[in-house]
Design an enzyme around this catalytic site. Structure first.
Site, PDB file in Angstrom:
ATOM      1  CG  ASP A  61      -5.529   1.581  18.468  1.00  0.00           C
ATOM      2  OD1 ASP A  61      -4.298   1.513  18.344  1.00  0.00           O
ATOM      3  OD2 ASP A  61      -6.310   1.566  17.500  1.00  0.00           O
ATOM      4  CG  LEU A  76      -0.884   4.766   4.082  1.00  0.00           C
ATOM      5  CD1 LEU A  76      -0.265   5.137   2.733  1.00  0.00           C
ATOM      6  CD2 LEU A  76      -2.077   5.650   4.410  1.00  0.00           C
ATOM      7  CG  ASP A  94      -5.253  -6.975  -2.507  1.00  0.00           C
ATOM      8  OD1 ASP A  94      -4.244  -6.286  -2.781  1.00  0.00           O
ATOM      9  OD2 ASP A  94      -5.181  -8.155  -2.118  1.00  0.00           O
ATOM     10  CG  MET A  95      -2.510  -0.385  -3.442  1.00  0.00           C
ATOM     11  SD  MET A  95      -3.666   0.815  -4.192  1.00  0.00           S
ATOM     12  CE  MET A  95      -4.277   1.657  -2.711  1.00  0.00           C
ATOM     13  NE  ARG A  96      -1.681  -7.899  -2.317  1.00  0.00           N
ATOM     14  CZ  ARG A  96      -1.741  -8.922  -1.474  1.00  0.00           C
ATOM     15  NH1 ARG A  96      -0.664  -9.664  -1.272  1.00  0.00           N
ATOM     16  NH2 ARG A  96      -2.867  -9.210  -0.829  1.00  0.00           N
ATOM     17  CG  ASN A 102       4.257  -4.748   1.829  1.00  0.00           C
ATOM     18  OD1 ASN A 102       5.390  -5.204   1.879  1.00  0.00           O
ATOM     19  ND2 ASN A 102       3.389  -4.891   2.822  1.00  0.00           N
TER      20      ASN A 102
END
Length: 282
Positions: free
Chosen positions: A21, A82, A155-157, A207
């Protein structure tokens, strides 16, 4: 007694490939990779900036070049990965020259549960004043900080919904998150000198239209802008969300780290050494 059998002993004819990675970031110059601490101590303990999310940054920077109809060698890209973990990279002509994560994934952007950049003396202060142990500070900075530390949610939502309902803590958490993003976009613009595209990727980047809009807002002098109608489109395909007049393309490029690993593995095995185990950090 547990018996361990390595895969290479079971199938000595099958090449073994390790895709790290951190590999994409090994092209960073020493000026970007080294911390400004005593050289002997750093070298003795291999303390340097390694970076992470490398397979994603490699894949997205290359796909962004394709979206622009160019080769990776022709473009300079700022990639913003992100998700719950978050990192930025500056990619010049297909090679990483700077990235936000360092020795560990803790450095850099504000993340779901990680603090990102912080004055290292905060750890000394917490030990001396709060009586916290090294392990407790580790847990604080990695699991109880970032968005969850600021407002209780990562949680961005959920955060955006709370903002719409007038929640001030959620609004502040969002502002801090965006402020750090803008700082890195500006810094990497300076590092690259010329930016052809900014690419958003991963769960939040792909999203969360409000995050993309807010991160680019006010950067018109850097040639960056977001078209509201294009930004509102949900699609699994790579796409531009900047207006035609923008000097710097702003893109949403869904990442595919598994495909990147597969392609790197195929490329390595195809070059030869198919009859013996293969180890690669590329």
């Amino acid at each position: 007694v547990e018996r361990r059998v390595e895969h290479r002993h079971l199938r000595p004819d099958l090449p073994q490939v390790a895709v790290f990675d951190t590999a994409f970031h090994t092209t960073m110059p020493e000026a970007a990779a080294r911390y400004a601490i005593d050289v002997e101590t750093a070298d003795a303990h291999r303390i340097r900036r390694y970076g992470f999310h490398g397979t994603s940054h490699a894949y997205v920077s290359r796909k962004t070049a394709e979206l622009l109809g160019k080769t990776p060698e022709e473009v300079n890209v700022i990639v913003l990965h992100l998700g719950n973990g978050a990192s930025a990279s500056a990619v010049a002509g297909g090679r990483c020259v700077e990235t936000s994560m360092g020795l560990t994934p803790l450095e850099g952007l504000v993340m779901g549960t990680r603090s990102g950049d912080i004055d290292p003396a905060v750890t000394f202060h917490l030990k001396r004043v709060a009586g916290m142990s090294a392990d407790e500070i580790d847990v604080l900075l990695n699991k109880r900080s970032g968005l969850v530390g600021l407002c209780g949610d990562n949680d961005m939502r959920v955060i955006r919904r709370r903002i719409d309902e007038g929640d001030e803590r959620a609004a502040l958490a969002f502002d801090i998150y965006i402020h750090r993003l803008k700082k890195y976009i500006g810094a990497y613009t300076a590092v690259l000198g010329r930016v052809d595209a900014v690419a958003f990727t991963a769960g939040v980047g792909e999203n969360a239209a409000p995050v993309r809009e807010a991160a680019i807002a006010g950067l018109e002098e850097l040639g960056m802008a977001v078209d509201a109608s294009l930004n509102s489109v949900r699609s699994p395909q790579p796409r531009l969300i900047s207006p035609e007049y923008a000097r710097v393309a702003v893109a949403v490029v869904p990442t595919d780290e598994e495909l990147e690993i597969a392609e790197q593995t195929f490329a390595l095995v195809s070059r030869g050494d198919a009859d013996s185990p293969v180890h690669s950090d590329n």
